[in-house]
Scaffold this motif. Structure first.
Motif, PDB file in Angstrom:
ATOM      1  N   GLU A 142      82.108 -65.803 -26.534  1.00  0.00           N
ATOM      2  CA  GLU A 142      81.741 -65.903 -27.944  1.00  0.00           C
ATOM      3  C   GLU A 142      80.864 -67.121 -28.208  1.00  0.00           C
ATOM      4  N   VAL A 143      81.070 -68.207 -27.477  1.00  0.00           N
ATOM      5  CA  VAL A 143      80.195 -69.381 -27.609  1.00  0.00           C
ATOM      6  C   VAL A 143      78.777 -68.994 -27.200  1.00  0.00           C
ATOM      7  N   ARG A 144      78.652 -68.185 -26.138  1.00  0.00           N
ATOM      8  CA  ARG A 144      77.335 -67.697 -25.714  1.00  0.00           C
ATOM      9  C   ARG A 144      76.703 -66.830 -26.816  1.00  0.00           C
ATOM     10  N   GLN A 145      77.510 -65.999 -27.454  1.00  0.00           N
ATOM     11  CA  GLN A 145      77.003 -65.160 -28.535  1.00  0.00           C
ATOM     12  C   GLN A 145      76.591 -65.997 -29.740  1.00  0.00           C
ATOM     13  N   VAL A 146      77.346 -67.053 -30.038  1.00  0.00           N
ATOM     14  CA  VAL A 146      76.971 -67.972 -31.122  1.00  0.00           C
ATOM     15  C   VAL A 146      75.609 -68.579 -30.806  1.00  0.00           C
ATOM     16  N   SER A 147      75.402 -68.955 -29.552  1.00  0.00           N
ATOM     17  CA  SER A 147      74.129 -69.514 -29.132  1.00  0.00           C
ATOM     18  C   SER A 147      72.990 -68.534 -29.378  1.00  0.00           C
ATOM     19  N   MET A 148      73.233 -67.257 -29.091  1.00  0.00           N
ATOM     20  CA  MET A 148      72.209 -66.228 -29.305  1.00  0.00           C
ATOM     21  C   MET A 148      71.946 -66.033 -30.802  1.00  0.00           C
ATOM     22  N   GLU A 195      76.812 -75.786 -34.709  1.00  0.00           N
ATOM     23  CA  GLU A 195      76.728 -77.016 -33.922  1.00  0.00           C
ATOM     24  C   GLU A 195      77.560 -76.822 -32.666  1.00  0.00           C
ATOM     25  N   PHE A 196      77.128 -77.446 -31.574  1.00  0.00           N
ATOM     26  CA  PHE A 196      77.835 -77.333 -30.310  1.00  0.00           C
ATOM     27  C   PHE A 196      78.357 -78.696 -29.876  1.00  0.00           C
ATOM     28  N   ALA A 197      79.501 -78.682 -29.214  1.00  0.00           N
ATOM     29  CA  ALA A 197      80.090 -79.907 -28.678  1.00  0.00           C
ATOM     30  C   ALA A 197      80.751 -79.576 -27.350  1.00  0.00           C
ATOM     31  N   ALA A 198      80.878 -80.583 -26.514  1.00  0.00           N
ATOM     32  CA  ALA A 198      81.572 -80.434 -25.238  1.00  0.00           C
ATOM     33  C   ALA A 198      82.909 -81.155 -25.330  1.00  0.00           C
ATOM     34  N   ILE A 199      83.943 -80.511 -24.834  1.00  0.00           N
ATOM     35  CA  ILE A 199      85.273 -81.099 -24.825  1.00  0.00           C
ATOM     36  C   ILE A 199      85.730 -81.199 -23.374  1.00  0.00           C
ATOM     37  N   LYS A 200      86.096 -82.386 -22.960  1.00  0.00           N
ATOM     38  CA  LYS A 200      86.560 -82.595 -21.589  1.00  0.00           C
ATOM     39  C   LYS A 200      88.045 -82.275 -21.492  1.00  0.00           C
ATOM     40  N   VAL A 219      84.637 -79.348 -18.344  1.00  0.00           N
ATOM     41  CA  VAL A 219      84.038 -79.528 -19.663  1.00  0.00           C
ATOM     42  C   VAL A 219      83.923 -78.153 -20.309  1.00  0.00           C
ATOM     43  N   TRP A 220      84.475 -78.022 -21.518  1.00  0.00           N
ATOM     44  CA  TRP A 220      84.445 -76.760 -22.260  1.00  0.00           C
ATOM     45  C   TRP A 220      83.449 -76.878 -23.393  1.00  0.00           C
ATOM     46  N   GLN A 221      82.707 -75.846 -23.632  1.00  0.00           N
ATOM     47  CA  GLN A 221      81.750 -75.803 -24.728  1.00  0.00           C
ATOM     48  C   GLN A 221      82.434 -75.208 -25.957  1.00  0.00           C
ATOM     49  N   VAL A 222      82.245 -75.850 -27.112  1.00  0.00           N
ATOM     50  CA  VAL A 222      82.813 -75.385 -28.381  1.00  0.00           C
ATOM     51  C   VAL A 222      81.681 -75.283 -29.389  1.00  0.00           C
ATOM     52  N   ALA A 223      81.698 -74.227 -30.179  1.00  0.00           N
ATOM     53  CA  ALA A 223      80.690 -74.050 -31.228  1.00  0.00           C
ATOM     54  C   ALA A 223      81.393 -74.038 -32.580  1.00  0.00           C
ATOM     55  N   THR A 224      80.787 -74.699 -33.556  1.00  0.00           N
ATOM     56  CA  THR A 224      81.281 -74.658 -34.925  1.00  0.00           C
ATOM     57  C   THR A 224      80.205 -73.986 -35.775  1.00  0.00           C
TER      58      THR A 224
END
Length: 91
Positions: free
Chosen positions: A23-29, A39-44, A51-56
């Protein structure tokens, strides 16, 4: 499919946090095509040193609402989310 995610986003109160990698990939698209603002952020992660990618997702743009209108009566996906402080939700 990004369109189904866009339809789900229309039915929840924004902002919403997305953590599922697909879903983060779909948000990017959706962001790249101008249908949403996000907005995107990385969470360790301490456990795996990963490292996990999170989208808001903050809003759906006018172009996004136009695409939703074009979609018409697409079957509704199940809505599932978790509420967080400050109004954020997890899909």
């Amino acid at each position: 499919m990004p369109l189904f995610l866009l339809l789900r986003l229309q039915r929840v109160q924004l902002p919403v946090r997305v953590t599922d990698p697909e879903e983060v990939r779909q948000v990017s698209m959706l962001l790249a095509t101008g249908l949403i603002e996000a907005e995107f952020a990385a969470i360790k992660s301490r456990a795996r040193q990963a490292v996990w990618q999170v989208a808001t997702v903050t809003r759906i743009t006018e172009e996004g609402f136009t695409e939703i209108a074009k979609a018409g009566n697409v079957p509704e996906s199940a809505q599932s989310f978790i509420r967080f402080p400050r109004g954020l939700r997890l899909l």
